[in-house]
Design an enzyme around this catalytic site. Structure first.
Site, PDB file in Angstrom:
ATOM      1  N   SER A  40      -0.879  -1.343  -1.870  1.00  0.00           N
ATOM      2  CA  SER A  40       0.495  -0.917  -2.632  1.00  0.00           C
ATOM      3  C   SER A  40       0.026  -1.042  -4.019  1.00  0.00           C
ATOM      4  O   SER A  40       0.671  -2.238  -4.528  1.00  0.00           O
ATOM      5  CB  SER A  40       1.717  -1.593  -2.258  1.00  0.00           C
ATOM      6  OG  SER A  40       1.314  -2.944  -2.135  1.00  0.00           O
ATOM      7  N   HIS A 153       1.656  -1.920   4.669  1.00  0.00           N
ATOM      8  CA  HIS A 153       0.540  -2.864   5.216  1.00  0.00           C
ATOM      9  C   HIS A 153       0.632  -2.766   6.963  1.00  0.00           C
ATOM     10  O   HIS A 153      -0.305  -3.558   7.489  1.00  0.00           O
ATOM     11  CB  HIS A 153       0.817  -4.249   4.920  1.00  0.00           C
ATOM     12  CG  HIS A 153       0.687  -4.490   3.392  1.00  0.00           C
ATOM     13  ND1 HIS A 153       1.051  -5.609   2.697  1.00  0.00           N
ATOM     14  CD2 HIS A 153      -0.044  -3.731   2.665  1.00  0.00           C
ATOM     15  CE1 HIS A 153       0.398  -5.575   1.529  1.00  0.00           C
ATOM     16  NE2 HIS A 153      -0.312  -4.270   1.373  1.00  0.00           N
ATOM     17  N   GLN A 161       8.117  -4.796   2.362  1.00  0.00           N
ATOM     18  CA  GLN A 161       6.641  -5.095   2.409  1.00  0.00           C
ATOM     19  C   GLN A 161       6.388  -6.369   3.423  1.00  0.00           C
ATOM     20  O   GLN A 161       5.460  -6.503   4.297  1.00  0.00           O
ATOM     21  CB  GLN A 161       5.670  -4.869   1.460  1.00  0.00           C
ATOM     22  CG  GLN A 161       4.200  -4.848   1.753  1.00  0.00           C
ATOM     23  CD  GLN A 161       3.326  -4.552   0.290  1.00  0.00           C
ATOM     24  OE1 GLN A 161       3.374  -3.457   0.047  1.00  0.00           O
ATOM     25  NE2 GLN A 161       2.992  -5.493  -0.310  1.00  0.00           N
ATOM     26  N   GLU A 162       6.959  -7.339   2.713  1.00  0.00           N
ATOM     27  CA  GLU A 162       6.714  -8.958   3.342  1.00  0.00           C
ATOM     28  C   GLU A 162       7.786  -9.753   3.393  1.00  0.00           C
ATOM     29  O   GLU A 162       8.600  -9.776   2.642  1.00  0.00           O
ATOM     30  CB  GLU A 162       5.539  -9.273   2.094  1.00  0.00           C
ATOM     31  CG  GLU A 162       4.274  -8.520   1.968  1.00  0.00           C
ATOM     32  CD  GLU A 162       3.466  -9.244   0.758  1.00  0.00           C
ATOM     33  OE1 GLU A 162       3.610 -10.166   0.308  1.00  0.00           O
ATOM     34  OE2 GLU A 162       2.704  -8.211   0.267  1.00  0.00           O
ATOM     35  N   GLU A 203      -2.058  -8.161   6.561  1.00  0.00           N
ATOM     36  CA  GLU A 203      -2.200  -9.563   6.044  1.00  0.00           C
ATOM     37  C   GLU A 203      -1.889 -10.441   7.339  1.00  0.00           C
ATOM     38  O   GLU A 203      -1.715 -11.949   6.619  1.00  0.00           O
ATOM     39  CB  GLU A 203      -1.140  -9.859   5.035  1.00  0.00           C
ATOM     40  CG  GLU A 203      -1.544  -8.956   3.780  1.00  0.00           C
ATOM     41  CD  GLU A 203      -0.673  -8.953   2.453  1.00  0.00           C
ATOM     42  OE1 GLU A 203       0.241  -9.762   2.585  1.00  0.00           O
ATOM     43  OE2 GLU A 203      -1.030  -8.491   1.530  1.00  0.00           O
ATOM     44  N   ASP A 240       8.596  -9.690  -0.331  1.00  0.00           N
ATOM     45  CA  ASP A 240       7.960  -8.668  -1.525  1.00  0.00           C
ATOM     46  C   ASP A 240       8.491  -7.490  -1.112  1.00  0.00           C
ATOM     47  O   ASP A 240       7.995  -6.806  -0.026  1.00  0.00           O
ATOM     48  CB  ASP A 240       6.525  -8.800  -1.510  1.00  0.00           C
ATOM     49  CG  ASP A 240       5.909  -7.854  -2.450  1.00  0.00           C
ATOM     50  OD1 ASP A 240       6.625  -6.966  -3.163  1.00  0.00           O
ATOM     51  OD2 ASP A 240       4.514  -7.685  -2.482  1.00  0.00           O
ATOM     52  N   GLU A 286       9.844 -10.775  -4.830  1.00  0.00           N
ATOM     53  CA  GLU A 286       9.016  -9.869  -5.516  1.00  0.00           C
ATOM     54  C   GLU A 286       9.140  -8.361  -5.676  1.00  0.00           C
ATOM     55  O   GLU A 286       9.506  -7.773  -4.458  1.00  0.00           O
ATOM     56  CB  GLU A 286       7.439 -10.135  -4.946  1.00  0.00           C
ATOM     57  CG  GLU A 286       6.192  -9.594  -5.507  1.00  0.00           C
ATOM     58  CD  GLU A 286       4.940  -9.832  -4.727  1.00  0.00           C
ATOM     59  OE1 GLU A 286       4.851 -11.074  -4.150  1.00  0.00           O
ATOM     60  OE2 GLU A 286       4.182  -9.067  -4.861  1.00  0.00           O
ATOM     61  N   ASP A 313       5.089  -7.840  -9.983  1.00  0.00           N
ATOM     62  CA  ASP A 313       3.591  -7.698  -9.274  1.00  0.00           C
ATOM     63  C   ASP A 313       3.464  -6.222  -9.980  1.00  0.00           C
ATOM     64  O   ASP A 313       2.408  -6.182 -11.016  1.00  0.00           O
ATOM     65  CB  ASP A 313       3.690  -7.793  -7.791  1.00  0.00           C
ATOM     66  CG  ASP A 313       2.502  -7.209  -7.295  1.00  0.00           C
ATOM     67  OD1 ASP A 313       1.105  -6.965  -7.995  1.00  0.00           O
ATOM     68  OD2 ASP A 313       2.287  -6.670  -5.963  1.00  0.00           O
ATOM     69  N   LYS A 338      -3.163 -11.244  -9.636  1.00  0.00           N
ATOM     70  CA  LYS A 338      -3.932 -10.708  -9.040  1.00  0.00           C
ATOM     71  C   LYS A 338      -5.305 -10.518  -9.963  1.00  0.00           C
ATOM     72  O   LYS A 338      -5.074  -9.473 -10.622  1.00  0.00           O
ATOM     73  CB  LYS A 338      -3.715  -9.614  -8.362  1.00  0.00           C
ATOM     74  CG  LYS A 338      -2.534  -9.761  -7.354  1.00  0.00           C
ATOM     75  CD  LYS A 338      -2.030  -8.435  -6.881  1.00  0.00           C
ATOM     76  CE  LYS A 338      -1.227  -8.487  -5.646  1.00  0.00           C
ATOM     77  NZ  LYS A 338      -0.497  -7.180  -5.539  1.00  0.00           N
ATOM     78  N   HIS A 366      -3.492 -13.119  -3.087  1.00  0.00           N
ATOM     79  CA  HIS A 366      -4.728 -12.374  -2.630  1.00  0.00           C
ATOM     80  C   HIS A 366      -4.147 -10.862  -2.938  1.00  0.00           C
ATOM     81  O   HIS A 366      -3.297 -10.400  -3.336  1.00  0.00           O
ATOM     82  CB  HIS A 366      -4.660 -12.703  -1.281  1.00  0.00           C
ATOM     83  CG  HIS A 366      -3.384 -12.170  -0.448  1.00  0.00           C
ATOM     84  ND1 HIS A 366      -3.362 -12.190   1.005  1.00  0.00           N
ATOM     85  CD2 HIS A 366      -2.214 -11.876  -0.741  1.00  0.00           C
ATOM     86  CE1 HIS A 366      -2.061 -11.790   1.234  1.00  0.00           C
ATOM     87  NE2 HIS A 366      -1.437 -11.625   0.246  1.00  0.00           N
ATOM     88  N   ARG A 367      -5.037  -9.888  -2.219  1.00  0.00           N
ATOM     89  CA  ARG A 367      -4.961  -8.511  -1.980  1.00  0.00           C
ATOM     90  C   ARG A 367      -4.804  -8.208  -0.296  1.00  0.00           C
ATOM     91  O   ARG A 367      -5.138  -8.939   0.278  1.00  0.00           O
ATOM     92  CB  ARG A 367      -5.941  -7.582  -2.676  1.00  0.00           C
ATOM     93  CG  ARG A 367      -5.997  -7.522  -3.998  1.00  0.00           C
ATOM     94  CD  ARG A 367      -4.728  -7.490  -4.919  1.00  0.00           C
ATOM     95  NE  ARG A 367      -3.751  -6.453  -4.818  1.00  0.00           N
ATOM     96  CZ  ARG A 367      -3.755  -5.604  -5.648  1.00  0.00           C
ATOM     97  NH1 ARG A 367      -4.540  -5.725  -6.798  1.00  0.00           N
ATOM     98  NH2 ARG A 367      -3.068  -4.387  -5.325  1.00  0.00           N
ATOM     99  N   SER A 368      -3.937  -7.091  -0.169  1.00  0.00           N
ATOM    100  CA  SER A 368      -4.201  -6.599   1.241  1.00  0.00           C
ATOM    101  C   SER A 368      -5.394  -6.488   1.925  1.00  0.00           C
ATOM    102  O   SER A 368      -5.741  -6.692   2.977  1.00  0.00           O
ATOM    103  CB  SER A 368      -3.119  -5.580   1.651  1.00  0.00           C
ATOM    104  OG  SER A 368      -3.217  -4.582   0.894  1.00  0.00           O
ATOM    105  N   LYS A 389      -0.031 -16.811  -2.746  1.00  0.00           N
ATOM    106  CA  LYS A 389       0.665 -15.783  -1.807  1.00  0.00           C
ATOM    107  C   LYS A 389      -0.814 -15.297  -1.011  1.00  0.00           C
ATOM    108  O   LYS A 389      -1.412 -14.721  -1.620  1.00  0.00           O
ATOM    109  CB  LYS A 389       1.090 -14.592  -2.366  1.00  0.00           C
ATOM    110  CG  LYS A 389       2.047 -13.818  -1.501  1.00  0.00           C
ATOM    111  CD  LYS A 389       2.719 -12.657  -2.231  1.00  0.00           C
ATOM    112  CE  LYS A 389       1.860 -11.630  -2.302  1.00  0.00           C
ATOM    113  NZ  LYS A 389       2.843 -10.272  -2.684  1.00  0.00           N
TER     114      LYS A 389
HETATM  115  P1  PGA Z   1      -1.441  -5.020  -2.079  1.00  0.00           P
HETATM  116  O1  PGA Z   1      -0.165  -5.725  -1.412  1.00  0.00           O
HETATM  117  O2  PGA Z   1      -2.789  -5.850  -2.102  1.00  0.00           O
HETATM  118  O3  PGA Z   1      -1.483  -4.109  -0.882  1.00  0.00           O
HETATM  119  O4  PGA Z   1      -1.027  -4.403  -3.418  1.00  0.00           O
HETATM  120  C1  PGA Z   1      -0.046  -7.257  -1.990  1.00  0.00           C
HETATM  121  C2  PGA Z   1       1.104  -6.936  -2.669  1.00  0.00           C
HETATM  122  O5  PGA Z   1       1.981  -5.836  -3.013  1.00  0.00           O
HETATM  123  O6  PGA Z   1       1.686  -8.024  -3.078  1.00  0.00           O
HETATM  124 ZN    ZN Z   2       3.626  -7.005  -4.366  1.00  0.00          ZN
END
Ligand code: PGA
Ligand code: ZN
Length: 422
Positions: A40, A153, A161-162, A203, A240, A286, A313, A338, A366-368, A389
């Site tokens: 994302s 994800h 998403q989270e 994740e 998130d 987020e 983000d 990131k 991190h990243r996904s 995270k």
């Molecule tokens: P991504 O997801 O690494 O797929 O961008 C993580 C996030 O959105 O924080």
């Molecule tokens: Zn994010």
């Protein structure tokens, strides 16, 4: 001094190709670094160079980026001092010459930037977190652990998403990790008993067949209590929303496509967040609004910024130019960090410095798509971010970071501090 720069294509946690760099110094020191990859992604992120030959690895190979390290970057860096990170990163940025690192690829540039730091630290026998952060680097981050994966994800019919648990009330990182892991295992039992599915997303969090944020947060509450912890005291919650993925820019509406196809204007989304934060001990949201919905972001910050951490983000993409705009327009009050969004370590540090100066909180992320490389664990401590995270509590691509933080906490011993003030 740098003697040799190598690179290769390896695989990330989703089974997609990514770049690994390897650096040898004159004194015999050798180090490697692997870059992560998002799903994302924010549209203003530095460019991840892919070969786009659809007949191989679905077009995701990175041989061009690998070739750029070997043929274009290596000759410029041989003979240079690895301890001069700023100079190395300057060379990389100038060699690329573009605004978004699209010429050499941010994946090529970042692999080298990280690897140089690791080699330089190793050469003088100093742990990476100390090399990057000096004697001030003493804060172990609170883990924001993504126990339920939705959005892009996982296949769960969840639009946000989270859904994260935050063991803020623990006395140390090690104990916070234990609280979190016990809740993770308890949640698995609950999902199994309710027949909601115990499969996992990118994740390492569960991807149950539930379709609303309240259901997800109710499950986290239940797991917290059943594991013997107190919500709002030991454990808090964070989201998130990754709202960029939900936003229909033309009509300025957020559409919950994966679940009930609900359509919300920005003001109603703010209300939803308010309701959730009143019902649950939620401390952080987020990407509550989309990267291009600055008006929505302003509303969100005005209404909830006093009580909640609001993390940018996709909005800031770890880039000081976007953060500057956020500071000027009073949008968000925290920034996700990131390294691959911006592409070098030096630029990452500059963004963090700007954030801290303006009272924005920092969360290293991190990243996904990840790897076994634990670089961000050291980075989080080096920056005294106080928050990290890095996913749920299974899959070694996530646990490599948690395990590294355990090692760092042991090195710091009595000097270690846990977490940040909210
Ligand atoms: P991504 O997801 O690494 O797929 O961008 C993580 C996030 O959105 O924080
Ligand atoms: Zn994010």
């Amino acid at each position: 001094l740098i003697r040799k720069v190598l690179a290769r294509q390896v695989l990330d946690s989703r089974g997609n190709p990514t770049v690994e760099a390897e650096i040898h110094l004159e004194n015999g020191t050798c180090a490697t670094a692997i870059v992560p990859s998002g799903a994302s992604t924010g549209s203003h992120e530095a460019l991840e160079l892919r070969d786009n030959n659809k007949s191989r690895y679905g077009g995701k190979e990175v041989w061009n980026a690998v070739g750029n390290i070997k043929k274009r970057i290596a000759p410029e860096l041989v003979g240079k001092d690895a301890a001069n990170q700023a100079e190395i990163d300057r060379i990389l940025i100038e060699l690329d010459g573009s605004k978004n690192k699209s010429v050499l690829g941010a994946n090529a540039i970042l692999a080298v930037s990280l690897c140089v730091a690791r080699a330089a630290a190793k050469a003088i026998g100093v742990p990476l977190f100390k090399y990057l952060g000096g004697s001030q680097a003493i804060t172990l981050p609170i883990p924001f652990a993504n126990l339920i994966n939705g959005g892009v994800h996982s296949d769960a019919p969840l639009d946000f998403q989270e859904f994260m648990i935050v063991p803020k009330g623990a006395p140390s990182f090690k104990e916070g990790l234990r609280y979190g892991v016990e809740i993770f295992h308890t949640l698995k039992t609950i999902l199994h008993e309710k027949r909601l599915g115990t499969g996992i997303g990118d994740e390492g969090g569960f991807a149950p067949s539930i379709s609303s944020a309240t259901q997800a947060l109710d499950l986290l509450l239940e797991a917290t209590e059943k594991a013997g912890y107190s919500p709002g005291k030991d454990i808090f919650y964070a989201l998130d929303a990754a709202a960029t993925e939900l936003y229909e820019e033309g009509v300025k509406i957020y559409v919950f496509k994966k679940s009930q196809n609900i359509k919300l204007p920005p003001s109603h989304l703010v209300e939803l967040y308010r309701e959730l934060s009143q019902k649950y001990p939620l401390i952080s949201i987020e990407d509550g609004m989309a990267e291009n919905d600055w008006e929505g972001w302003k509303q969100l910050t005005q209404q909830l910024g006093g009580t909640l951490q609001l993390v940018g983000d996709d909005l800031f993409v770890t880039n000081k130019e976007f953060l500057k705009k956020g500071i000027e327009e009073k949008v968000a009050n925290a920034i996700l960090i990131k390294v691959n969004q911006v592409g070098t370590l030096t630029e990452t540090f500059q963004t963090v410095e700007l954030a801290k100066k303006n009272g924005y909180r920092i969360m290293v992320s991190h990243r996904s798509g990840e790897s076994e490389d634990p670089f961000i664990a050291d980075l989080a401590v080096a920056l005294n971010a106080g928050q990290i995270k890095t996913g749920s509590f299974c899959r070694s691509d996530r646990l490599s970071k948690y395990n590294q933080l355990l090692r760092i906490e042991e090195v710091l011993a009595d000097n270690a501090i846990y977490g940040t003030e909210f």
